[in-house]
Design a protein around this motif. Sequence first.
Motif, PDB file in Angstrom:
ATOM      1  N   VAL A  94      29.926  18.824  25.978  1.00 38.45           N
ATOM      2  CA  VAL A  94      28.745  19.154  25.176  1.00 38.45           C
ATOM      3  C   VAL A  94      28.689  18.206  23.972  1.00 38.45           C
ATOM      4  O   VAL A  94      29.707  17.967  23.321  1.00 38.45           O
ATOM      5  CB  VAL A  94      28.827  20.614  24.674  1.00 38.45           C
ATOM      6  N   THR A 109      26.147  16.892  20.484  1.00 37.43           N
ATOM      7  CA  THR A 109      24.999  17.274  19.651  1.00 37.43           C
ATOM      8  C   THR A 109      24.403  16.047  18.975  1.00 37.43           C
ATOM      9  O   THR A 109      25.112  15.263  18.344  1.00 37.43           O
ATOM     10  CB  THR A 109      25.426  18.295  18.569  1.00 37.43           C
ATOM     11  N   VAL A 165      16.325  14.189  22.796  1.00 37.29           N
ATOM     12  CA  VAL A 165      17.396  14.224  21.792  1.00 37.29           C
ATOM     13  C   VAL A 165      17.709  12.772  21.446  1.00 37.29           C
ATOM     14  O   VAL A 165      17.894  11.945  22.345  1.00 37.29           O
ATOM     15  CB  VAL A 165      18.664  14.910  22.357  1.00 37.29           C
ATOM     16  N   CYS A 196      22.454  10.346  19.740  1.00 36.10           N
ATOM     17  CA  CYS A 196      23.540  11.046  20.430  1.00 36.10           C
ATOM     18  C   CYS A 196      24.352  10.048  21.273  1.00 36.10           C
ATOM     19  O   CYS A 196      24.357  10.101  22.513  1.00 36.10           O
ATOM     20  CB  CYS A 196      22.928  12.146  21.302  1.00 36.10           C
ATOM     21  N   SER A 245      17.491  22.096  19.676  1.00 34.17           N
ATOM     22  CA  SER A 245      18.760  22.143  18.941  1.00 34.17           C
ATOM     23  C   SER A 245      19.475  20.800  18.957  1.00 34.17           C
ATOM     24  O   SER A 245      20.419  20.586  18.195  1.00 34.17           O
ATOM     25  CB  SER A 245      19.680  23.203  19.558  1.00 34.17           C
ATOM     26  N   GLY A 246      19.071  19.881  19.850  1.00 28.40           N
ATOM     27  CA  GLY A 246      19.740  18.580  19.933  1.00 28.40           C
ATOM     28  C   GLY A 246      20.982  18.613  20.808  1.00 28.40           C
ATOM     29  O   GLY A 246      21.783  17.679  20.793  1.00 28.40           O
ATOM     30  N   LYS A 247      21.141  19.702  21.601  1.00 24.12           N
ATOM     31  CA  LYS A 247      22.350  19.818  22.437  1.00 24.12           C
ATOM     32  C   LYS A 247      22.169  19.082  23.765  1.00 24.12           C
ATOM     33  O   LYS A 247      21.119  19.167  24.392  1.00 24.12           O
ATOM     34  CB  LYS A 247      22.618  21.305  22.697  1.00 24.12           C
ATOM     35  N   GLU A 290      24.365  18.366  27.503  1.00 27.72           N
ATOM     36  CA  GLU A 290      25.552  18.699  28.299  1.00 27.72           C
ATOM     37  C   GLU A 290      25.567  17.860  29.553  1.00 27.72           C
ATOM     38  O   GLU A 290      24.546  17.724  30.232  1.00 27.72           O
ATOM     39  CB  GLU A 290      25.484  20.171  28.737  1.00 27.72           C
TER      40      GLU A 290
END
Length: 567
Positions: free
Chosen positions: A2, A4, A193, A196, A215-217, A219
Amino acid sequence: MVFTGIGASSGLALAPAFCLTSKRGPVGRASSRSFEEAREQLKRQYDQSIAALTGAGRRAEAEVLLCHREMVSDVLLEERVNQGLIQGLDPAAAVEKACHILCQMLAQVNSDYIRQRAEDLKDVCSRLISLLCQEELPSLAGLEREVVLVAHQLSPADLATADLACIKGIVLAGGTLTSHIAILACSLGIPAVVGCPHAVEAAKSGEPLFLDGASGKVECGLTHRRKTELARLVKEEGERVRQLAQQALLPSVTADGLPIRVESSISDSRTAQKSVEYAADAVGLLRTEFLFHNRESLPGEEEQLQYYLEIARQLGGQRFTIRTLDIGGDKPSPCIPIPKEENPFLGTRGIRLTLRQPEILLCQLRAILRASAQADIQVMYPMITSLEELQAAKQWMDTAKKQLAQEGLPFDPAIREGIMVEVPSAALLCDLLAPHCDFFSIGSNDLAQYLLAADRNGECLPQLGSYLHPAVLRVIQMVLDRAAEEGIPCSLCGEMAKDPLATPLLLGMGLTNFVVTPAAIPALKEGISRLDTGVCRRIARQALACSTAGEVVRLLQMEKGQTVPAR
Ligand code: PEP
Ligand code: MG
């Protein structure tokens, strides 16, 4: 795994990654053609993409590419590359070195806009290097399946040939919220996103990748179980968004039946199309800055006229409000020289700038007026700080009308004129300004920035707290009350208009016209449909009695729990 990054465009996506990233540098790659040959070929490629984008009505992207095309012939770049060649470097290595040096120079400047130019330059140089080495750049032209694009950088040039329906999401190593690609993704409703790098390093083409653009996550390396879980999440979210979009086609009313106008803020014909898709009641704000970005020469009257008419065609007769050029502050334009200022936000910006360079205002007003002969248009002046400024702007409008009448060109003689109330002085004088205006639109971004003396792009205040500061609320209430007393419509735009936390508060303060980005319309309409105006008035009274932004936020969060029934 994960990671961010910065959530740049909200929404969830799960699809195989499509890595556009070349992890090799040019070092060790031998150029098989001259710098001059590569430059000419790149210009031809840009010409083709620009023509294709213009033909498809993707004007904003075409303009970015025009700017990239100009960079190919940049004198500084040429000088630096020639220096490298004289030192015996291979052309690809010379371009890389030149790019590195120029980007370092640009990085010294403390401005998001200039930093964006460095991103543009890197994109142009990486294309030159690929052409020099006769290396195929990964292309999106033949993309036929759904993917999440993964890249160090991505420019609108990369998307020019792509079928956008296949792009479910975007993850970038670089970029900021204000980079072209972030703005583009947002206006197209593609989750994204940015910033990152570790996710970009870890992603593998063809393997599933998940991202949450709010949220900018990000995976990747998903187990079968996790992939199933995430697929369910994405499906549920998709279902929720579809339902909201369906509901959004209906007129917006509160739970107790008060009709509320939900209008859109747009910047070009593509976002105009989105405005229609999301069933906005009208376009409350057309930001015309896009037309002036990334170009060395000003758009002429004819070009502006076509731009407005193209938007009018997309809107199919719906009313739209054109804001005259609001350049300056953090939004400079290379085609409008502004002397260097210590405090650009407090300097030559918006109407202040166009009144000082009235040929720009006159040209824009003539184009708007000519478009008004064929479309339902109203004009809005940004950053008005005094009655004199408003009167001066209106005088230029009269001049434009007189000129067109003499030339026998048609226009709407009763075109409605309004102002953005976004500077404290205009808010305090709004009773004096109202008799000269057909409408007001409160600009919550700038009003909060100028009331709190806090840069809207800086980190002085948490973004959430700024427009919920009691001082901002009092001023908004005052403007809404004065507008109601004077009998002129008043909308509110900026971030606050689309913040669900602020919706009951604004309704309770008497706002009946929200202006938001098209993609925010469904959620806003849904929020409005759940609210009762009596409850909202009570919430507004309590919020206005709070002493701090923190208290307001806590009140609204508590009320949100109580007034919105659990799903
Ligand atoms: C505002 O200031 O709230 C606004 C809508 O204008 P902009 O964000 O374009 O300055
Ligand atoms: Mg503003």
